[in-house]
Design a protein around this motif. Structure first.
Motif, PDB file in Angstrom:
ATOM      1  N   LEU A 151       1.109  -3.075   4.945  1.00 40.80           N
ATOM      2  CA  LEU A 151       0.001  -3.626   4.179  1.00 40.80           C
ATOM      3  C   LEU A 151      -1.004  -2.517   3.922  1.00 40.80           C
ATOM      4  O   LEU A 151      -0.988  -1.495   4.595  1.00 40.80           O
ATOM      5  CB  LEU A 151      -0.659  -4.789   4.922  1.00 40.80           C
ATOM      6  N   THR A 152      -1.852  -2.689   2.938  1.00 42.13           N
ATOM      7  CA  THR A 152      -2.868  -1.666   2.663  1.00 42.13           C
ATOM      8  C   THR A 152      -4.223  -2.176   3.141  1.00 42.13           C
ATOM      9  O   THR A 152      -4.416  -3.369   3.385  1.00 42.13           O
ATOM     10  CB  THR A 152      -2.951  -1.346   1.157  1.00 42.13           C
ATOM     11  N   GLU A 153      -5.153  -1.222   3.219  1.00 40.86           N
ATOM     12  CA  GLU A 153      -6.482  -1.594   3.693  1.00 40.86           C
ATOM     13  C   GLU A 153      -7.161  -2.605   2.774  1.00 40.86           C
ATOM     14  O   GLU A 153      -8.097  -3.278   3.183  1.00 40.86           O
ATOM     15  CB  GLU A 153      -7.341  -0.327   3.854  1.00 40.86           C
ATOM     16  N   SER A 154      -6.682  -2.714   1.552  1.00 32.89           N
ATOM     17  CA  SER A 154      -7.277  -3.676   0.617  1.00 32.89           C
ATOM     18  C   SER A 154      -7.093  -5.121   1.103  1.00 32.89           C
ATOM     19  O   SER A 154      -7.816  -6.017   0.681  1.00 32.89           O
ATOM     20  CB  SER A 154      -6.700  -3.506  -0.783  1.00 32.89           C
ATOM     21  N   VAL A 155      -6.117  -5.324   2.006  1.00 35.91           N
ATOM     22  CA  VAL A 155      -5.960  -6.644   2.628  1.00 35.91           C
ATOM     23  C   VAL A 155      -7.287  -7.088   3.261  1.00 35.91           C
ATOM     24  O   VAL A 155      -7.613  -8.271   3.316  1.00 35.91           O
ATOM     25  CB  VAL A 155      -4.846  -6.589   3.707  1.00 35.91           C
TER      26      VAL A 155
END
Ligand code: C2E
Ligand code: MG
Ligand code: MG
Ligand code: MG
Length: 284
Positions: A151-155
């Motif tokens: 997952l990316t930090e944008s989660v």
């Protein structure tokens, strides 16, 4: 329906749209078709355990070749899928296909320790995701340790109420969560206390600057330190040169991934690569 993805909306609005918007709608429709007609494929990139030189895992990366438009890169079609409500279908397809492929390799006698898949923030809104993951693993006779979800930090910028619950449940089922592109996001480090992640992926921009930029070197070392002290595996992404690899190894990086070892490959080419790498003693 607010989101435009269908042909009817496209016809309805076309008179007022500029050419760019029309092209975009054609692409949206094409993506829907691609998901139905199996035009999407996964390529696989090896991740190397630097201490042993052995395969640590593979990352599955989506590929789309449209019969007319040609190759469309993920940086184009992933955001498109998000915007037109197809990202859930795409994520489910990626999970199923990656698990099917891992099981197929193993059935063919290849030793592939695990597969990582990328999921978009929106996929974690769905409380059915953990169950769907468990079903997919079971159907392919795989264990939860065989799968990593990136997952990316944008989660974390995403305030959907289900996200934390879904992440926690996926983790509780034994599937590893990996924070992709680590160090480039906007969030504070404090989320590492709240999120059940098992892995950090050092963003490739740090790796790209390692050789010439002391600050990049200091940061890659610091990020490894953070990961180690939280008992996380840290994977260096985008390793392209032997010098980068050597520097990362010296810093103590346990796992690396990048063109130095291999580009992302179609399944059959990956199997050949693995065969050769094993014959040669150690990949990379
Ligand atoms: P990512 O997950 O960070 O994937 C790594 C990207 O870096 C991949 O680009 C890979 O081909 C590329 N790469 C690997 N090694 C090297 C290297 O040594 N040098 C350089 N310059 N690049 C390297 P790709 O396949 O174009 O994917 C781009 C992004 O699109 C991914 O970044 C990921 O965020 C997204 N993506 C790809 N497949 C999927 C998918 O199935 N689902 C979702 N939600 N996103 C995906
Ligand atoms: Mg990734
Ligand atoms: Mg990445
Ligand atoms: Mg990325």
């Amino acid at each position: 329906q607010a989101k435009s993805c269908g042909r009817n909306e496209s016809r309805f609005f076309s008179s007022e749209m500029n050419q760019l918007a029309q092209e975009r709608l054609r692409l949206e429709n094409a993506l829907r078709e691609a998901l139905q007609d199996n035009q999407l494929h996964l390529h696989y990139q090896p991740q190397i355990d630097l201490a042993s030189g052995r395969l640590y895992g593979v990352e599955a990366l989506a590929r789309w070749t449209h019969p007319e438009f040609g190759v469309i890169p993920p940086v184009r079609f992933i955001p498109l899928a998000e915007e037109c409500g197809l990202i859930g279908d795409l994520g489910r397809w990626v999970l199923r296909e990656a698990c099917r492929q891992l099981a197929a390799w193993r059935a063919a006698g290849l030793s592939v320790p695990a597969v990582s898949v990328n999921l978009s923030p929106t996929s974690f809104h769905n409380l059915d995701l953990p169950g769907m993951i468990s079903d997919t693993l079971a159907r392919n006779a795989l264990d939860s340790a065989d799968l990593t979800v990136e997952l990316t930090e944008s989660v974390l910028l995403d305030t959907h109420p289900s996200t934390m619950k879904t992440l926690t449940e996926v983790h509780a089922r034994g599937v590893r969560l990996s924070m992709d592109d680590f160090g480039t996001g906007y969030s504070s480090l404090s989320y590492l206390r709240r999120l059940p992640v098992s892995e950090l992926k050092l963003d490739r921009s740090f790796v790209a600057d390692l050789e010439h930029d002391e600050a990049a070197r200091a940061l890659s070392g610091a990020i490894l330190g953070i990961g180690k002290s939280l008992h996380l595996t840290v994977v260096a992404e985008g390793v392209e040169t032997p010098t980068q690899n050597e520097m990362l190894r010296e810093q103590g990086y346990p796992v690396a991934q990048g063109y130095l070892f291999s580009q992302p490959l179609p399944p059959d080419e990956f199997a050949r690569w693995l065969g050769t790498a094993v014959e040669d003693g150690a990949p990379g």
